[in-house]
Design a protein around this motif. Structure first.
Motif, mmCIF file in Angstrom:
data_model
loop_
_atom_site.group_PDB
_atom_site.id
_atom_site.type_symbol
_atom_site.label_atom_id
_atom_site.label_comp_id
_atom_site.label_asym_id
_atom_site.label_seq_id
_atom_site.Cartn_x
_atom_site.Cartn_y
_atom_site.Cartn_z
ATOM 1 N N HIS A 41 11.324 27.949 -9.057
ATOM 2 C CA HIS A 41 11.539 26.614 -9.645
ATOM 3 C C HIS A 41 10.869 26.451 -11.006
ATOM 4 N N ARG A 42 10.128 27.443 -11.430
ATOM 5 C CA ARG A 42 9.493 27.365 -12.750
ATOM 6 C C ARG A 42 10.217 28.211 -13.799
ATOM 7 N N ARG A 43 11.306 28.826 -13.412
ATOM 8 C CA ARG A 43 12.098 29.604 -14.375
ATOM 9 C C ARG A 43 12.828 28.644 -15.319
ATOM 10 N N PRO A 44 13.191 29.109 -16.526
ATOM 11 C CA PRO A 44 13.833 28.213 -17.500
ATOM 12 C C PRO A 44 15.069 27.506 -16.965
ATOM 13 N N GLU A 45 15.918 28.239 -16.199
ATOM 14 C CA GLU A 45 17.159 27.630 -15.717
ATOM 15 C C GLU A 45 16.890 26.518 -14.708
ATOM 16 N N THR A 46 15.986 26.781 -13.755
ATOM 17 C CA THR A 46 15.711 25.788 -12.718
ATOM 18 C C THR A 46 14.927 24.603 -13.289
ATOM 19 N N LYS A 47 13.953 24.917 -14.133
ATOM 20 C CA LYS A 47 13.176 23.843 -14.752
ATOM 21 C C LYS A 47 14.086 22.945 -15.583
ATOM 22 N N ALA A 48 15.057 23.544 -16.262
ATOM 23 C CA ALA A 48 15.988 22.753 -17.076
ATOM 24 C C ALA A 48 16.848 21.854 -16.196
ATOM 25 N N ARG A 49 17.202 22.319 -14.993
ATOM 26 C CA ARG A 49 18.013 21.504 -14.084
ATOM 27 C C ARG A 49 17.216 20.299 -13.593
ATOM 28 N N ILE A 50 15.941 20.517 -13.275
ATOM 29 C CA ILE A 50 15.085 19.398 -12.864
ATOM 30 C C ILE A 50 14.918 18.415 -14.019
ATOM 31 N N GLU A 51 14.685 18.948 -15.216
ATOM 32 C CA GLU A 51 14.512 18.081 -16.383
ATOM 33 C C GLU A 51 15.769 17.262 -16.652
ATOM 34 N N ALA A 52 16.940 17.880 -16.441
ATOM 35 C CA ALA A 52 18.201 17.153 -16.627
ATOM 36 C C ALA A 52 18.300 15.977 -15.660
ATOM 37 N N ALA A 53 17.818 16.182 -14.421
ATOM 38 C CA ALA A 53 17.834 15.095 -13.438
ATOM 39 C C ALA A 53 16.914 13.960 -13.879
ATOM 40 N N LEU A 54 15.767 14.301 -14.451
ATOM 41 C CA LEU A 54 14.835 13.274 -14.917
ATOM 42 C C LEU A 54 15.429 12.494 -16.084
ATOM 43 N N HIS A 55 16.062 13.205 -17.019
ATOM 44 C CA HIS A 55 16.674 12.534 -18.172
ATOM 45 C C HIS A 55 17.819 11.617 -17.740
ATOM 46 N N LYS A 56 18.637 12.113 -16.800
ATOM 47 C CA LYS A 56 19.765 11.292 -16.345
ATOM 48 C C LYS A 56 19.272 10.063 -15.601
ATOM 49 N N THR A 57 18.206 10.220 -14.834
ATOM 50 C CA THR A 57 17.597 9.075 -14.147
ATOM 51 C C THR A 57 17.144 8.032 -15.158
ATOM 52 N N HIS A 58 16.441 8.478 -16.184
ATOM 53 C CA HIS A 58 15.934 7.582 -17.228
ATOM 54 C C HIS A 58 17.082 6.819 -17.875
ATOM 55 N N ALA A 59 18.165 7.537 -18.173
ATOM 56 C CA ALA A 59 19.297 6.919 -18.866
ATOM 57 C C ALA A 59 20.045 5.939 -17.967
ATOM 58 N N LEU A 60 20.337 6.328 -16.726
ATOM 59 C CA LEU A 60 21.111 5.462 -15.837
ATOM 60 C C LEU A 60 20.344 4.198 -15.461
ATOM 61 N N LEU A 61 19.024 4.316 -15.310
ATOM 62 C CA LEU A 61 18.224 3.141 -14.969
ATOM 63 C C LEU A 61 17.890 2.290 -16.185
ATOM 64 N N LYS A 62 18.218 2.794 -17.372
ATOM 65 C CA LYS A 62 17.939 2.076 -18.626
ATOM 66 C C LYS A 62 16.454 1.747 -18.745
ATOM 67 N N LEU A 63 15.629 2.771 -18.519
ATOM 68 C CA LEU A 63 14.188 2.584 -18.608
ATOM 69 C C LEU A 63 13.769 2.379 -20.059
ATOM 70 N N PRO A 64 12.742 1.589 -20.300
ATOM 71 C CA PRO A 64 12.290 1.355 -21.668
ATOM 72 C C PRO A 64 11.747 2.630 -22.316
ATOM 73 N N ASP A 65 11.754 2.669 -23.624
ATOM 74 C CA ASP A 65 11.164 3.784 -24.352
ATOM 75 C C ASP A 65 9.699 3.930 -23.952
ATOM 76 N N GLY A 66 9.267 5.134 -23.794
ATOM 77 C CA GLY A 66 7.878 5.390 -23.435
ATOM 78 C C GLY A 66 7.634 5.505 -21.947
ATOM 79 N N TYR A 67 8.578 5.052 -21.128
ATOM 80 C CA TYR A 67 8.451 5.216 -19.683
ATOM 81 C C TYR A 67 8.808 6.658 -19.324
#
Length: 391
Positions: A41-67
């Protein structure tokens, strides 16, 4: 005395559990075929998939900048515990409780963390504490939605915008279904298995800049288990919010979460997800309004949940039964409906007053909720008739 006739229509999906909640319509194992299985889970491909989930969560929930958003262990419970153990201590604490899970946070803060300056603002099932009594010069811990009582806070208007303390919110059965003013929350937690119908054991932790500042300026006096540690040498571990995790996550479950987020996108994003939950709850409210034997546990319509709808039997004849028979009545109704394959897991939570609890979150189809209502009437009539025969 003949058995009441069964309703002609059945819910297409009988899964009304309040957690893990039902998958969205159309879900299949094919949605998981892209999971990065057997990979560190720390390899570039897997880490990037987790990061993508975090970014999509941030965007869909419309979280404020800095959250910032992190994937953490042990479901919503783990996320809440991380926040309590890492952030509480420098100020007095107001903790609100009006049902089972929010009461757990009172127990943890009082008996485990042993914070001296604590006020527990409590209310019985069906009600909220007096929100006007909350002191925002202190840290405030509360649940947005009481899953076991069907009572939620009506909005965030009661939360001070110029608060001195932090607001720490267990929002697990509200995120993606209820309108949350994120700027009023410094910490929010949820799990995939609630509104999104994802798999269990993974928690989501959302932190405001004020919460980050607290982490970097305050060191708790108690030992922190490895699973709770979010700082290193006085600085927040930035990798935690960029796809790194404290322990090994399930990439299969992560792929299921990505599928759930994709579903939210197809129904109109956050507004669409909230509208579906509202429509589902309205279907029950319309039925309750014309059904004399049942009522909501929530006493104030403004505080009724649109995800975990909790109901109580108010029929006078049932109310006149012995406490044991009265309490057993809704359990027997739920068991009868499960035997029919019409509704699974709709008995009230084990620590809540006896009743029924129907999950109406965003993955539930309104047509299934509407089809369930005549079956609730049927089960009530059947059980009442069984009592008459036994008398």
């Amino acid at each position: 005395m003949t058995t009441p006739p069964k309703p002609a229509k059945r819910p297409e999906n009988p899964r009304f559990s309040s957690g893990p909640c039902t998958k969205h319509k159309g879900w299949s194992l094919e949605a998981l075929k892209g999971a990065l299985l057997g990979r560190n889970h720390r390899r570039p491909e897997t880490k990037a998939r987790i990061e993508a989930a975090l970014h999509k969560t941030h965007a869909l929930l419309k979280l404020p900048d800095g959250y910032r958003v992190a994937l953490v262990p042990a479901s919503d419970t783990g996320a809440v515990e991380m926040a309590l153990w890492s952030l509480l201590g420098p100020r007095g604490v107001d903790v609100l409780a009006w049902e089972a899970f929010s009461s757990d946070w009172v127990t943890d803060i009082v008996e485990q963390l042993k914070i001296a300056d604590i006020r527990a603002l409590t209310a019985p099932y069906g009600e909220l504490p007096d929100l006007s009594q909350v002191d925002f010069s202190r840290d405030v811990v509360f649940a947005w939605n009481g899953t076991t009582s069907g009572v939620r806070v009506p909005n965030a208007d009661w939360i001070a915008g110029d608060r001195e303390g932090l607001t720490i919110c267990d929002a697990t059965s509200a995120v993606f279904a209820q309108d949350i003013d994120w700027r009023k929350l410094d910490v929010a937690t949820y799990s995939w298995q609630k509104v999104l119908g994802g798999e269990a054991q993974h928690g989501m932790l959302i932190l405001s800049p004020r919460a980050i500042e607290r982490l970097e300026s305050y060191t708790p006096p108690w030992p922190l288990p490895k699973l709770f540690r979010m700082t290193n040498k006085g600085k927040v571990m930035d990798d935690l919010f960029a796809g790194q995790t404290i322990n090994t996550p399930s990439m299969l479950c992560l792929e299921d979460y990505m599928d759930a987020l994709a579903f939210v996108e197809t129904i109109g994003g956050l507004k669409g997800a909230m509208a579906r939950a509202d429509a589902n709850a309205k279907a029950i409210a319309d039925w309750v309004a014309k059904t004399p034997w049942v009522d909501f546990v929530a006493t104030d319509p403004e505080t009724r949940s649109n995800t975990s709808v909790c109901l109580k039997v108010v029929d006078p004849e049932i109310a006149a039964l012995s406490p044991e028979s009265r309490d057993d009545f809704p359990r027997r109704m739920a068991a009868r409906l499960e035997q029919e394959g019409v509704a699974y897991d709709i008995a009230a939570y084990r620590a809540a007053p006896p009743g029924l609890r129907v999950w109406t979150g965003s993955t539930v189809e309104t047509s299934d909720v509407e089809a369930l209502m005549p079956w609730l009437d049927w089960a009530f009539m059947c059980e009442k008739q069984a009592l008459a025969k036994a008398a």
